[in-house]
Scaffold this motif. Sequence first.
Motif, PDB file in Angstrom:
ATOM      1  N   ARG A 154      26.174 -52.927 -13.798  1.00  0.00           N
ATOM      2  CA  ARG A 154      26.305 -51.358 -13.755  1.00  0.00           C
ATOM      3  C   ARG A 154      25.230 -50.558 -13.632  1.00  0.00           C
ATOM      4  NH1 ARG A 154      30.457 -52.653 -10.015  1.00  0.00           N
ATOM      5  NH2 ARG A 154      31.887 -53.650 -11.210  1.00  0.00           N
ATOM      6  N   THR A 155      24.625 -49.747 -13.151  1.00  0.00           N
ATOM      7  CA  THR A 155      23.959 -48.488 -13.277  1.00  0.00           C
ATOM      8  C   THR A 155      25.181 -47.393 -13.822  1.00  0.00           C
ATOM      9  OG1 THR A 155      22.848 -49.557 -11.566  1.00  0.00           O
ATOM     10  CG2 THR A 155      21.874 -47.156 -12.378  1.00  0.00           C
ATOM     11  N   LEU A 156      24.495 -46.932 -15.518  1.00  0.00           N
ATOM     12  CA  LEU A 156      24.583 -46.689 -16.455  1.00  0.00           C
ATOM     13  C   LEU A 156      24.399 -44.651 -16.133  1.00  0.00           C
ATOM     14  CD1 LEU A 156      26.349 -48.181 -19.678  1.00  0.00           C
ATOM     15  CD2 LEU A 156      27.168 -48.162 -16.759  1.00  0.00           C
ATOM     16  N   ALA A 157      22.636 -44.615 -15.393  1.00  0.00           N
ATOM     17  CA  ALA A 157      22.784 -43.585 -15.978  1.00  0.00           C
ATOM     18  C   ALA A 157      23.574 -41.924 -14.711  1.00  0.00           C
ATOM     19  CB  ALA A 157      21.560 -44.038 -15.099  1.00  0.00           C
ATOM     20  N   GLN A 158      23.328 -40.873 -15.205  1.00  0.00           N
ATOM     21  CA  GLN A 158      24.070 -40.188 -14.913  1.00  0.00           C
ATOM     22  C   GLN A 158      22.820 -39.019 -13.802  1.00  0.00           C
ATOM     23  OE1 GLN A 158      27.211 -39.242 -15.429  1.00  0.00           O
ATOM     24  NE2 GLN A 158      27.483 -41.179 -16.301  1.00  0.00           N
ATOM     25  N   VAL A 159      23.102 -39.172 -12.363  1.00  0.00           N
ATOM     26  CA  VAL A 159      23.001 -38.406 -11.372  1.00  0.00           C
ATOM     27  C   VAL A 159      23.199 -37.021 -11.319  1.00  0.00           C
ATOM     28  CG1 VAL A 159      21.353 -38.581  -9.458  1.00  0.00           C
ATOM     29  CG2 VAL A 159      21.211 -40.021 -11.311  1.00  0.00           C
ATOM     30  N   HIS A 160      22.043 -36.291 -10.821  1.00  0.00           N
ATOM     31  CA  HIS A 160      23.238 -34.793 -10.439  1.00  0.00           C
ATOM     32  C   HIS A 160      21.962 -34.706  -9.719  1.00  0.00           C
ATOM     33  CE1 HIS A 160      25.906 -35.175 -13.985  1.00  0.00           C
ATOM     34  NE2 HIS A 160      25.347 -35.514 -14.462  1.00  0.00           N
ATOM     35  N   GLY A 161      22.309 -33.061  -9.054  1.00  0.00           N
ATOM     36  CA  GLY A 161      22.231 -32.728  -7.960  1.00  0.00           C
ATOM     37  C   GLY A 161      21.591 -32.217  -6.581  1.00  0.00           C
ATOM     38  N   PRO A 162      21.378 -31.211  -5.537  1.00  0.00           N
ATOM     39  CA  PRO A 162      22.243 -31.403  -4.760  1.00  0.00           C
ATOM     40  C   PRO A 162      20.569 -32.184  -3.639  1.00  0.00           C
ATOM     41  CG  PRO A 162      19.444 -28.982  -5.022  1.00  0.00           C
ATOM     42  CD  PRO A 162      20.103 -30.241  -6.844  1.00  0.00           C
ATOM     43  N   SER A 163      21.072 -32.190  -2.736  1.00  0.00           N
ATOM     44  CA  SER A 163      21.254 -33.828  -1.360  1.00  0.00           C
ATOM     45  C   SER A 163      19.537 -32.456  -0.844  1.00  0.00           C
ATOM     46  CB  SER A 163      21.833 -33.582  -0.555  1.00  0.00           C
ATOM     47  OG  SER A 163      21.996 -34.850   0.264  1.00  0.00           O
ATOM     48  N   PRO A 164      18.952 -33.231  -0.585  1.00  0.00           N
ATOM     49  CA  PRO A 164      18.322 -35.008  -1.083  1.00  0.00           C
ATOM     50  C   PRO A 164      17.990 -35.830  -2.297  1.00  0.00           C
ATOM     51  CG  PRO A 164      16.879 -34.253   0.083  1.00  0.00           C
ATOM     52  CD  PRO A 164      17.171 -33.181   0.143  1.00  0.00           C
ATOM     53  N   VAL A 165      17.869 -34.639  -3.398  1.00  0.00           N
ATOM     54  CA  VAL A 165      17.355 -34.681  -4.645  1.00  0.00           C
ATOM     55  C   VAL A 165      18.399 -35.502  -5.103  1.00  0.00           C
ATOM     56  CG1 VAL A 165      16.826 -33.802  -6.972  1.00  0.00           C
ATOM     57  CG2 VAL A 165      15.965 -32.541  -4.793  1.00  0.00           C
ATOM     58  N   GLU A 224      19.928 -38.040  -3.892  1.00  0.00           N
ATOM     59  CA  GLU A 224      20.018 -39.738  -3.382  1.00  0.00           C
ATOM     60  C   GLU A 224      18.780 -40.026  -4.205  1.00  0.00           C
ATOM     61  OE1 GLU A 224      22.746 -37.379  -1.136  1.00  0.00           O
ATOM     62  OE2 GLU A 224      21.238 -37.001  -1.354  1.00  0.00           O
ATOM     63  N   TRP A 225      17.587 -39.345  -3.935  1.00  0.00           N
ATOM     64  CA  TRP A 225      15.839 -39.794  -4.970  1.00  0.00           C
ATOM     65  C   TRP A 225      16.505 -40.421  -5.988  1.00  0.00           C
ATOM     66  CZ3 TRP A 225      13.420 -41.838  -1.096  1.00  0.00           C
ATOM     67  CH2 TRP A 225      12.846 -41.927  -0.301  1.00  0.00           C
ATOM     68  N   ARG A 226      16.508 -39.556  -6.911  1.00  0.00           N
ATOM     69  CA  ARG A 226      17.141 -40.079  -8.205  1.00  0.00           C
ATOM     70  C   ARG A 226      18.557 -40.970  -8.310  1.00  0.00           C
ATOM     71  NH1 ARG A 226      18.325 -33.377 -10.212  1.00  0.00           N
ATOM     72  NH2 ARG A 226      15.836 -32.975 -10.264  1.00  0.00           N
ATOM     73  N   GLU A 227      19.124 -41.029  -7.246  1.00  0.00           N
ATOM     74  CA  GLU A 227      20.163 -42.567  -7.552  1.00  0.00           C
ATOM     75  C   GLU A 227      19.129 -43.770  -6.914  1.00  0.00           C
ATOM     76  OE1 GLU A 227      23.092 -42.284  -4.001  1.00  0.00           O
ATOM     77  OE2 GLU A 227      24.061 -40.565  -5.004  1.00  0.00           O
ATOM     78  N   VAL A 228      18.577 -43.804  -5.724  1.00  0.00           N
ATOM     79  CA  VAL A 228      17.292 -45.156  -6.133  1.00  0.00           C
ATOM     80  C   VAL A 228      16.559 -45.458  -6.954  1.00  0.00           C
ATOM     81  CG1 VAL A 228      15.340 -45.309  -4.238  1.00  0.00           C
ATOM     82  CG2 VAL A 228      17.317 -43.828  -3.306  1.00  0.00           C
ATOM     83  N   ALA A 229      15.888 -43.482  -7.513  1.00  0.00           N
ATOM     84  CA  ALA A 229      15.044 -44.223  -8.865  1.00  0.00           C
ATOM     85  C   ALA A 229      15.426 -44.771 -10.244  1.00  0.00           C
ATOM     86  CB  ALA A 229      14.567 -43.150  -9.183  1.00  0.00           C
ATOM     87  N   ALA A 230      17.123 -44.947 -10.529  1.00  0.00           N
ATOM     88  CA  ALA A 230      18.116 -45.284 -11.654  1.00  0.00           C
ATOM     89  C   ALA A 230      18.487 -46.404 -11.125  1.00  0.00           C
ATOM     90  CB  ALA A 230      19.289 -44.053 -11.607  1.00  0.00           C
ATOM     91  N   LEU A 231      18.792 -46.705  -9.722  1.00  0.00           N
ATOM     92  CA  LEU A 231      19.307 -48.361  -9.733  1.00  0.00           C
ATOM     93  C   LEU A 231      18.195 -48.877  -9.526  1.00  0.00           C
ATOM     94  CD1 LEU A 231      21.034 -49.754  -8.102  1.00  0.00           C
ATOM     95  CD2 LEU A 231      20.798 -49.603  -6.099  1.00  0.00           C
ATOM     96  N   ALA A 232      17.006 -48.111  -9.378  1.00  0.00           N
ATOM     97  CA  ALA A 232      16.034 -49.716  -8.855  1.00  0.00           C
ATOM     98  C   ALA A 232      15.243 -49.565 -10.742  1.00  0.00           C
ATOM     99  CB  ALA A 232      14.266 -48.414  -8.457  1.00  0.00           C
ATOM    100  N   GLU A 233      15.165 -48.697 -11.975  1.00  0.00           N
ATOM    101  CA  GLU A 233      15.000 -48.982 -12.701  1.00  0.00           C
ATOM    102  C   GLU A 233      16.019 -49.909 -13.475  1.00  0.00           C
ATOM    103  OE1 GLU A 233      15.013 -46.123 -16.717  1.00  0.00           O
ATOM    104  OE2 GLU A 233      14.656 -45.802 -15.285  1.00  0.00           O
ATOM    105  N   ARG A 234      17.328 -49.808 -13.229  1.00  0.00           N
ATOM    106  CA  ARG A 234      17.711 -51.311 -14.058  1.00  0.00           C
ATOM    107  C   ARG A 234      18.208 -52.879 -12.537  1.00  0.00           C
ATOM    108  NH1 ARG A 234      20.578 -53.296 -17.235  1.00  0.00           N
ATOM    109  NH2 ARG A 234      22.895 -53.793 -16.893  1.00  0.00           N
ATOM    110  N   ILE A 235      17.153 -52.697 -11.565  1.00  0.00           N
ATOM    111  CA  ILE A 235      17.186 -53.749 -10.727  1.00  0.00           C
ATOM    112  C   ILE A 235      15.927 -54.534 -11.854  1.00  0.00           C
ATOM    113  CG2 ILE A 235      16.102 -54.927  -9.288  1.00  0.00           C
ATOM    114  CD1 ILE A 235      17.765 -52.839  -7.494  1.00  0.00           C
ATOM    115  N   ASP A 236      15.340 -53.546 -12.111  1.00  0.00           N
ATOM    116  CA  ASP A 236      13.856 -54.119 -12.834  1.00  0.00           C
ATOM    117  C   ASP A 236      14.757 -54.158 -14.382  1.00  0.00           C
ATOM    118  OD1 ASP A 236      12.098 -52.717 -11.251  1.00  0.00           O
ATOM    119  OD2 ASP A 236      11.400 -50.658 -12.325  1.00  0.00           O
TER     120      ASP A 236
END
Length: 410
Positions: free
Chosen positions: A65-76, A78-90
């Motif tokens: 699971r990716t436990l990071a908290q992501v906030h902000g307006p769209s599309p910011v 979504e970009w933070r979601e991508v970054a959090a998931l990429a870091e977790r995949i790493d």
Amino acid sequence: MTRILHILDHSLPLHSGYCFRTRAIMKAQIAAGLTVAGITGVRQNQHGYIAKQPLEEADGLQFFRTLAQVHGPSPVREWREVAALAERIDQVIRDWQPDILHAHSPALNGLAALRAAEKSGLPLVYEIRAFWEDAAVGNGTGKENSPRYWLTRQLENHVINGADAVAVICNGLRTDLVGRGVKPEKITISPNGVDLELFGKPPARDEKFLAELGLTGKAILGFIGSFYDYEGLDDLIAALPMLQRVHRDVHLLLVGGGPMEDPLKVQVDRLGIGSAVTFTGRVEHAEVERFYGLMDIMVYPRKAMRLTDLVTPLKPLEAMAQGRVVAASDVGGHRELIEDGVTGTLFPAGDPEKIAKKLASLLDNSESWPQTIEMARKFVEADRNWSSNILRYTPVYQRLIARKSYVRAA
């Protein structure tokens, strides 16, 4: 032993067609001797399940699971979601050491997986279950040819071009990709299938349950699923008064819920057919088989649009495996699954009068049902059984692992 990391939008213990396809793939791959795990991003939480641990088990399957908290307006956001998931995949790549990254749409998953693949040198398979922009149009959250639609399509194209291989669930999606310039040899079709361990035993009709619902002696038309506009349930309801003129005992049993539930109930009241329609609301997954057993004909009246023409649904296959007669609209996704008059019945999409006529003919000829059910069952067993479907991935995995090994050695 080959280790496959599936990168997912959401997963079990949530229940959806997306989750059940994932479950079937992972279970079948484990049975075939592969080591398998999944990873979900922060969107898992948005679907209604809050992950609590970095590694969880559901139905015997492992999910990071990716436990990071992501906030902000769209599309910011979504970009933070991508970054959090990429870091977790790493992190998971370092700790679990997969041989293949197998990312599943939507494109945000693919973007995160592409970053991780480029960083690690691991091969990436990107699997498209539907085009996200078309799904948004279908469920009413997007508009065709809008800026968001265009941007989503460009993001998907970027992932497709960067992936080592692409998998799609049906020929409609493959044809569309080839039209975009994707080389046919890069694309593998892994069609929707049925886990016959879950859906392979047709349920017996529960007469007591039937009586509790007040449906004894009724000819029951059924639908089990989510009530989105593209499912066309309003067309089926509109057809019901016409069908009642020749089959007074017909009853429509709608199991599920969704955005269209209230408008559909208003439509039923307006037509004065409340006594012929039952809305059960959402039911526990364990109860689904019990409802299948009550239904004479499963009806899937999807509307004609890009989404339904390109994508094959899972529910008609489950109904075939459950020994139900299937009737569906003639959109492209259904035509890939159903041979009219052989494995089921097709009717014109969006035409309540013709829907009523087709269903009336089907009810008038119930003596043909056993043969139709048998042919549909054979089709599922031969062409849509997950135990054989997952073999389509094997040569792709083997080719990509060999190619990456050669590159490293060089």
